[in-house]
Design an enzyme around this catalytic site. Structure first.
Site, short mmCIF file in Angstrom:
data_model
loop_
_atom_site.label_atom_id
_atom_site.label_comp_id
_atom_site.label_asym_id
_atom_site.label_seq_id
_atom_site.Cartn_x
_atom_site.Cartn_y
_atom_site.Cartn_z
CG ASP A 18 18.28 21.48 -15.10
OD1 ASP A 18 17.87 22.57 -15.47
OD2 ASP A 18 19.68 21.77 -15.69
CG HIS A 35 9.23 22.84 -10.12
ND1 HIS A 35 10.97 22.68 -10.51
CD2 HIS A 35 8.73 23.59 -10.80
CE1 HIS A 35 11.11 23.08 -11.56
NE2 HIS A 35 10.02 24.27 -12.20
CG LEU A 129 22.41 15.70 6.11
CD1 LEU A 129 23.41 16.00 5.72
CD2 LEU A 129 21.73 15.25 5.14
#
Ligand code: FPP
Length: 252
Positions: A18, A35, A129
């Protein structure tokens, strides 16, 4: 849902990223710039997880509610996702990262959908991962979908209502085949879960920072991981019971 062995390094980190919009606004730039900077913080976070041997990283990239944002911001985010999918899949493949998506993917346009499927397929054999991207995801919607799946199994005679327990529900929510999140991180100063992984976070350690997502880096992630290592996870038991369990559980 088993808690797994007690270990001080989180196996699974889940993050609410956020603060992109505020980061951009503070610089008098359009939100999309935030963003884009956020996408670079994603890269740093993946690097950290690879270096430290974290097994699963789940990122909240776009919530079910985010579709309600202004049209130009949604469009810009879709463009960003599309670009990232085009650019990063080869890199993920090279680095041994398996990419997966959770959420209502039917809401994405066919070109994005196709890229999501390609990314999953191309990286499905990777084991270093697992990167889970939550896109058009909502925790309530996830639980509702599990309830629907259970109802379908009962209606088809595959399951009896009395067989519905935590294991049955847990097997039908997102991430059922992965270790549950050990550490939840939210950047940007708000201290709420915001409809992320509601079922899966039952015993997750929560960690909040005022840092805005585009400024998130290895040093802050290290703080979160260090803080996690100092916490005692009791799963409803007492400290004394946990101490006994720790002596009985072979360390990895
Ligand atoms: C929340 O910040 C962030 C989002 C809704 C989008 C997250 C997207 C990225 C980090 C971009 C790249 C992601 C991937 C997986 C390539 P906000 O816009 O709500 O910030 P604000 O609270 O300051 O307005």
């Amino acid at each position: 849902m088993s808690s797994g062995p007690i270990t001080s390094l989180p196996r699974h980190i889940a993050i609410v990223m956020d603060g992109n919009g505020r980061w951009a606004q503070r610089r008098r730039r359009p939100r999309v710039i935030g963003h884009r900077a956020g996408a670079r913080a994603v890269d740093r976070t993946i690097d950290f997880c690879l270096e430290r041997g974290i097994e699963v990283l789940t990122l909240f990239a776009f919530s079910s509610e985010n579709w309600g944002r202004p049209r130009d911001e949604v469009d810009a985010l879709m463009k960003l996702f599309m670009g990232a999918l085009d650019r990063e899949v080869g890199e993920m493949q090279r680095r041994g990262v398996r990419v997966r998506f959770i959420g209502e993917r039917s809401r994405f346009s066919p070109p994005i959908l196709e890229r999501m499927q390609n990314a999953e397929k191309a990286t499905e054999g990777n084991t270093r991962l697992t990167l889970v991207i939550a896109a058009s995801y909502g925790g309530r919607q996830d639980i509702a979908a599990a309830a629907r799946a259970l109802a379908e199994d009962v209606a088809a005679g595959r399951l009896r209502p009395e067989q519905i327990d935590e294991t049955a529900v847990g097997a039908r929510v997102a991430l059922a085949d992965l270790p549950p999140p050990d550490l939840f991180i939210r950047t940007g100063g708000d201290t709420r879960v915001s409809n992320f992984l509601l079922w899966q976070l039952a015993y997750t350690e929560l960690w909040f920072t005022d840092t805005l997502w585009p400024e998130f880096d290895a040093a802050i992630l290290q703080q979160a991981v260090d803080d996690y290592a100092r916490r005692e996870r009791r799963y409803g038991l007492t400290s004394a019971q946990i101490a006994v369990q720790a002596t009985e559980t072979p360390s990895e």
